[in-house]
Design an enzyme around this catalytic site. Structure first.
Site, PDB file in Angstrom:
ATOM      1  N   SER A 177     -49.902 -42.982  27.320  1.00  0.00           N
ATOM      2  CA  SER A 177     -49.217 -42.871  28.599  1.00  0.00           C
ATOM      3  C   SER A 177     -47.994 -41.947  28.489  1.00  0.00           C
ATOM      4  O   SER A 177     -48.136 -40.799  28.058  1.00  0.00           O
ATOM      5  CB  SER A 177     -48.844 -44.275  29.076  1.00  0.00           C
ATOM      6  N   ASP A 195     -58.472 -43.971  35.427  1.00  0.00           N
ATOM      7  CA  ASP A 195     -57.122 -44.379  35.041  1.00  0.00           C
ATOM      8  C   ASP A 195     -56.217 -44.386  36.270  1.00  0.00           C
ATOM      9  O   ASP A 195     -56.050 -43.356  36.916  1.00  0.00           O
ATOM     10  CB  ASP A 195     -56.580 -43.417  33.985  1.00  0.00           C
ATOM     11  N   HIS A 216     -56.097 -48.190  32.002  1.00  0.00           N
ATOM     12  CA  HIS A 216     -55.078 -47.230  31.580  1.00  0.00           C
ATOM     13  C   HIS A 216     -55.091 -47.142  30.069  1.00  0.00           C
ATOM     14  O   HIS A 216     -54.704 -48.090  29.397  1.00  0.00           O
ATOM     15  CB  HIS A 216     -53.704 -47.674  32.097  1.00  0.00           C
TER      16      HIS A 216
END
Length: 520
Positions: free
Chosen positions: A234, A462, A489
């Site tokens: 991320s 995602d 995610h």
């Protein structure tokens, strides 16, 4: 990359490596000097050559999450010194918290695998401890010392970003949604003032990704690695990208999973997340309506309306949960939290069923997890650090005409989504417009030469970091792309054998997956 809350927020000297162990006292732990290793920037030798004192981790815990994570067996923790301001290396120092889980096969160890879970503001130390326990059979755990770190300002690291007290955060969560621009801006201005007062402008000026990447190079050296092997999830992909730009010759291998597009501005990210979370909610609805116990009924076309009917009454009538109250904001946050992984869809369905019965326990648990609130009522500094880091990673937007324009664009892009219904965009200056220090970086397309091939993993569904962002980042860094087909995610080390094998082979043997590889 955590969801933004709409428009209202947001000369080298080459030296040889060496490794020596110095005997320390039992209370101090083991003093280990493994650097300097690899390239060392002039003037920073004292930091790149420092020894680390490794000891048990429980003493480093600062909240419920870290107390639980740091209790694992075989974990070692230490702190590392770095300049608070790299322009003043002889000035005040900051400390960075490190957690290491030694490789199972020390004889055939490749080196250290440094990880960051994203946020920004999430604890890499807790993530490293939890990542190992989630899949201890993964080959990377045999061949690498797994090293997680709390970026400057976060968690164990010091000085820490601190803006709101626990009580202030609890009160903020109970506030009903508002479209009053003056009220929103007054609250944002007050928040920025509290951050400045309680943290210090000098600290806020140095918590950005630019400086975190510099810290990571110090870490590489003191761990004894000539070149960095890195795993970023991320927002951790933004750290990796920044490191690749500053230190391209010092990268051995890099997996960037759930990519944040470094060229995307705040509006692009908000639009991408609005669409991404809407897609994830639609996938949740498809999953839910096929179940006999679905809280939203069995008509997919009517399910989002049912969802809104369940949560909207909370705007004026919160639900009691023990001595607390589940607000509309909490319910929306709990729903967002569950979109990060389909493993949370079952608890979300339970939480929505409870809500229909006038209860809010499970949704409160989900919201607390997202916001970093422990069972003891104490918050980690995740949300404060998230804001502080974003405010120095993005340009400040103070032009009201531009704010109005972006609000209209976001509203148009989010029209009809659950997020738009939950909190329509408001044309107010966000917190960063009142921030006391200027940004230290701006969105841009990376231009890197001399970088080893990197691997980007991108997930088709995602919600937080859209698939296309991974495609674009792989192209910008001239790296490889591994596609995971799913709704969640990030994907590596989360139980998918195809993804785990491909990325592990790359990290260990530098073998890039074949072009066009897709996992599901």
């Amino acid at each position: 990359m955590r969801m933004r809350a709409g428009i209202i927020l947001v000369g080298l000297v080459l030296v040889a490596g060496c490794s020596t162990v110095v005997t320390g006292t039992p209370t101090a732990g083991k003093v280990q000097r493994s650097g300097p290793a690899g390239a060392v920037p002039a003037g920073l030798e004292q930091f790149y050559s420092q020894a680390l004192v490794w000891s048990g981790c429980p003493q480093f815990a600062t909240d419920d999450e870290s107390r639980q994570a740091f209790a694992g067996r075989g974990l070692q923790c230490a702190t590392m010194r770095v300049p608070l301001d790299y322009a003043k290396p002889d000035g005040p120092a900051a400390t960075i918290g490190l957690l290491r889980r030694p490789a199972d096969d020390q004889q055939h160890k490749v080196g250290s695998l440094v990880i960051n879970p994203g946020g920004p503001g999430a604890s890499g130390m807790s993530a490293a401890a939890g990542l190992y326990s989630s899949d201890s059979k993964a080959e990377v755990f045999k061949r690498f010392d797994l090293v997680g770190f709390d970026p400057r300002g976060v968690g164990v690291s010091s000085p820490k970003v601190h803006c709101l007290t626990d009580q202030e955060t609890d009160r903020q969560r109970l506030e009903p949604p508002t479209t009053d621009v003056a009220k929103i801006e007054a609250e944002n201005k007050d928040y920025a003032a509290k951050c400045t007062q309680r943290t210090g402008a000098d600290v806020l000026a140095t918590v950005g990704t630019r400086d975190v990447a510099r810290d990571m190079d110090v870490m590489r050296s003191v761990l004894g690695d000539q070149k960095l092997t890195y795993l970023g999830f991320s927002y951790g992909t933004r750290i990796g990208t920044e490191y690749a730009q500053q230190f391209p010759q010092s990268v051995r291998a890099m997996v960037l999973d759930g990519a944040v597009d470094p060229d995307a501005d705040q509006l692009d990210e908000q639009i991408g997340q609005a669409k991404g979370f809407d897609g994830a909610i639609k996938d949740f609805i498809k999953w839910c309506v096929a179940r006999a116990d679905c809280a939203l009924g069995h008509d997919a076309g009517a399910a989002q309306t049912k969802l809104e009917q369940l949560v909207n009454p909370l705007k004026t009538r919160p639900v009691a949960v023990g001595d607390r109250q589940l607000s509309f904001s909490d319910a929306a946050t709990g729903i967002i939290q569950a979109m990060y992984s389909n493993q949370l869809w079952e608890p979300l369905n339970t939480g929505l069923t409870e809500l229909a019965q006038g209860q809010g326990r499970v949704l409160m648990i989900l919201a607390d997890a997202y916001l970093g609130r422990g069972q003891d009522g104490h918050y980690s500094n995740l949300q404060d650090a998230f804001t502080a880091i974003n405010c120095v990673d993005q340009p400040q937007l103070k032009d009201r005409a531009e704010v109005q324009k972006e609000t209209e664009q976001l509203a148009e892009a989010a029209k009809g989504t659950f997020l738009d219904e939950a909190q329509p965009p408001v044309p107010a200056l966000d917190v960063c417009a009142f921030w006391p220090v200027p940004p230290t970086s701006v969105p841009h397309r990376p231009a890197v030469t001399g970088l080893a091939p990197v691997l980007v993993i991108s997930t088709t569904g995602d919600p937080a970091t859209p698939y296309q962002s991974g495609v674009d980042l792989a192209d910008a860094l001239h790296g490889g792309l591994l596609t995971f087909q799913g709704t969640q995610h990030t994907a590596f080390l989360q139980g998918n054998e195809c993804v785990d094998d491909a990325a592990s082979s790359y990290l260990i043997d530098l073998k890039m997956p074949a072009e066009g590889t897709r996992c599901s």
